[in-house]
Enzyme design. Structure first.
Site, PDB file in Angstrom:
ATOM      1  N   ASP A  37       0.828  -1.201   0.000  1.00  0.00           N
ATOM      2  CA  ASP A  37       0.000   0.000   0.000  1.00  0.00           C
ATOM      3  C   ASP A  37       0.873   1.266   0.000  1.00  0.00           C
ATOM      4  OD1 ASP A  37      -2.411   1.329   0.105  1.00  0.00           O
ATOM      5  OD2 ASP A  37      -2.750   0.999   2.248  1.00  0.00           O
ATOM      6  N   ILE A 128       2.034  -7.405   6.797  1.00  0.00           N
ATOM      7  CA  ILE A 128       1.610  -6.782   8.060  1.00  0.00           C
ATOM      8  C   ILE A 128       0.414  -7.538   8.659  1.00  0.00           C
ATOM      9  CG2 ILE A 128       0.595  -4.644   8.997  1.00  0.00           C
ATOM     10  CD1 ILE A 128       2.476  -3.210   6.826  1.00  0.00           C
TER      11      ILE A 128
HETATM   12  N1  AR6 Z   1       5.775  -5.556  -4.190  1.00  0.00           N
HETATM   13  C1  AR6 Z   1       5.365  -6.834  -4.024  1.00  0.00           C
HETATM   14  N2  AR6 Z   1       5.170  -7.400  -2.810  1.00  0.00           N
HETATM   15  C2  AR6 Z   1       5.432  -6.632  -1.731  1.00  0.00           C
HETATM   16  C3  AR6 Z   1       5.872  -5.278  -1.826  1.00  0.00           C
HETATM   17  C4  AR6 Z   1       6.052  -4.744  -3.139  1.00  0.00           C
HETATM   18  N3  AR6 Z   1       6.449  -3.484  -3.331  1.00  0.00           N
HETATM   19  N4  AR6 Z   1       6.015  -4.790  -0.558  1.00  0.00           N
HETATM   20  C5  AR6 Z   1       5.693  -5.790   0.300  1.00  0.00           C
HETATM   21  N5  AR6 Z   1       5.359  -6.901  -0.420  1.00  0.00           N
HETATM   22  P1  AR6 Z   1       1.640  -6.145   3.024  1.00  0.00           P
HETATM   23  P2  AR6 Z   1      -0.926  -7.155   4.064  1.00  0.00           P
HETATM   24  C6  AR6 Z   1       4.901  -8.227   0.066  1.00  0.00           C
HETATM   25  O1  AR6 Z   1       2.127  -5.898   4.409  1.00  0.00           O
HETATM   26  O2  AR6 Z   1      -0.276  -8.247   4.827  1.00  0.00           O
HETATM   27  C7  AR6 Z   1      -0.535  -1.936   4.878  1.00  0.00           C
HETATM   28  O3  AR6 Z   1      -0.185  -1.070   5.916  1.00  0.00           O
HETATM   29  C8  AR6 Z   1       5.135  -8.563   1.513  1.00  0.00           C
HETATM   30  O4  AR6 Z   1       6.422  -9.154   1.673  1.00  0.00           O
HETATM   31  O5  AR6 Z   1       1.873  -5.093   2.006  1.00  0.00           O
HETATM   32  O6  AR6 Z   1      -2.176  -7.459   3.274  1.00  0.00           O
HETATM   33  C9  AR6 Z   1      -1.988  -1.754   4.459  1.00  0.00           C
HETATM   34  O7  AR6 Z   1      -2.383  -0.396   4.518  1.00  0.00           O
HETATM   35  C10 AR6 Z   1       4.025  -9.558   1.782  1.00  0.00           C
HETATM   36  O8  AR6 Z   1       4.382 -10.873   1.365  1.00  0.00           O
HETATM   37  O9  AR6 Z   1       0.032  -6.429   3.005  1.00  0.00           O
HETATM   38  C11 AR6 Z   1      -2.713  -2.603   5.453  1.00  0.00           C
HETATM   39  O10 AR6 Z   1      -2.912  -1.920   6.666  1.00  0.00           O
HETATM   40  C12 AR6 Z   1       2.885  -9.094   0.860  1.00  0.00           C
HETATM   41  O11 AR6 Z   1       3.485  -8.218  -0.083  1.00  0.00           O
HETATM   42  C13 AR6 Z   1      -1.780  -3.771   5.681  1.00  0.00           C
HETATM   43  O12 AR6 Z   1      -0.468  -3.266   5.375  1.00  0.00           O
HETATM   44  C14 AR6 Z   1       1.762  -8.353   1.545  1.00  0.00           C
HETATM   45  O13 AR6 Z   1       2.292  -7.520   2.563  1.00  0.00           O
HETATM   46  C15 AR6 Z   1      -2.057  -4.924   4.741  1.00  0.00           C
HETATM   47  O14 AR6 Z   1      -1.249  -6.006   5.105  1.00  0.00           O
END
Ligand code: AR6
Length: 178
Positions: A37, A128
């Site tokens: 995000d 997260i």
């Molecule tokens: N590209 C691809 N994958 C990624 C990237 C990127 N740039 N950055 C992280 N990941 P997350 P969630 C991976 O935390 O668990 C936010 O604050 C990461 O390693 O982005 O759904 C939102 O506003 C992990 O495997 O999403 C929500 O409050 C995956 O993407 C909350 O986090 C998802 O990690 C959502 O949490």
């Protein structure tokens, strides 16, 4: 299962994908956060946040419910649209799998309504929000394979590191053998 649907697994950054749609792992506020995000809003620029604010001021006054999906511009990203969806927070005590499946179903539904041919998903809820990777991979892949999405020719899962890529690869290989 629609095993003919083209599923691609890549290691990479969701913000760099040139697919028609990139899916954002958002939260209900639609106003940004960390992880995917944060990266999408940072690289996509203020136009995305402006549309998110407009959505909050209109249809989603109480926020976007978990499992639902909504589109905005992709701003300065290479994609045409961002589809924001809210994954469930992992719980040991409650099975929220259907909500995670809904994120994938509803994001594909929005992609179909936009006329998108290609869609990139991150591993929703596995950062997260704490969902174990293997379980998330099973839900994400089976849902995408089971969902009828006319016009969507390819779905790309963009995994942030080798560990996530290996888990998704193993799960996909097993699904093809079943
Ligand atoms: N590209 C691809 N994958 C990624 C990237 C990127 N740039 N950055 C992280 N990941 P997350 P969630 C991976 O935390 O668990 C936010 O604050 C990461 O390693 O982005 O759904 C939102 O506003 C992990 O495997 O999403 C929500 O409050 C995956 O993407 C909350 O986090 C998802 O990690 C959502 O949490």
């Amino acid at each position: 299962m629609v095993l003919s649907r083209h599923i691609q697994l890549v290691i990479g950054d969701i913000t760099e994908q040139d697919t028609d749609v990139v899916v954002n792992a958002a939260n209900s506020s639609l106003l940004g956060g960390g992880g995917v995000d944060g990266a999408i809003h940072r690289k996509g620029g203020p136009e995305i946040l402006a549309e998110c604010r407009a959505l909050r001021a209109s249809k989603y006054g109480r926020g976007l419910p978990t499992g639902q999906a909504v589109a905005t511009t992709a701003g300065r990203l290479p994609a045409k649209w961002v589809v924001h969806t809210v994954g469930p927070v992992w719980s040991e005590h409650e099975d929220r799998s259907e909500l995670l499946a809904n994120c994938h179903r509803n994001s594909l539904g929005v992609a179909v309504s936009l006329g998108a041919k290609t869609v990139a998903f991150p591993a929703i809820s596995t950062g997260i929000f704490g969902w174990p990777l293997k379980s998330a991979a099973k839900i994400a892949l089976t849902t995408v394979l089971d969902t009828d999405a006319p016009g969507v020719e390819a779905v790309r899962f963009v995994l942030f590191d080798e560990t996530a890529f290996d888990v998704f690869s193993d799960v996909l290989t097993k699904l093809h053998r079943e």
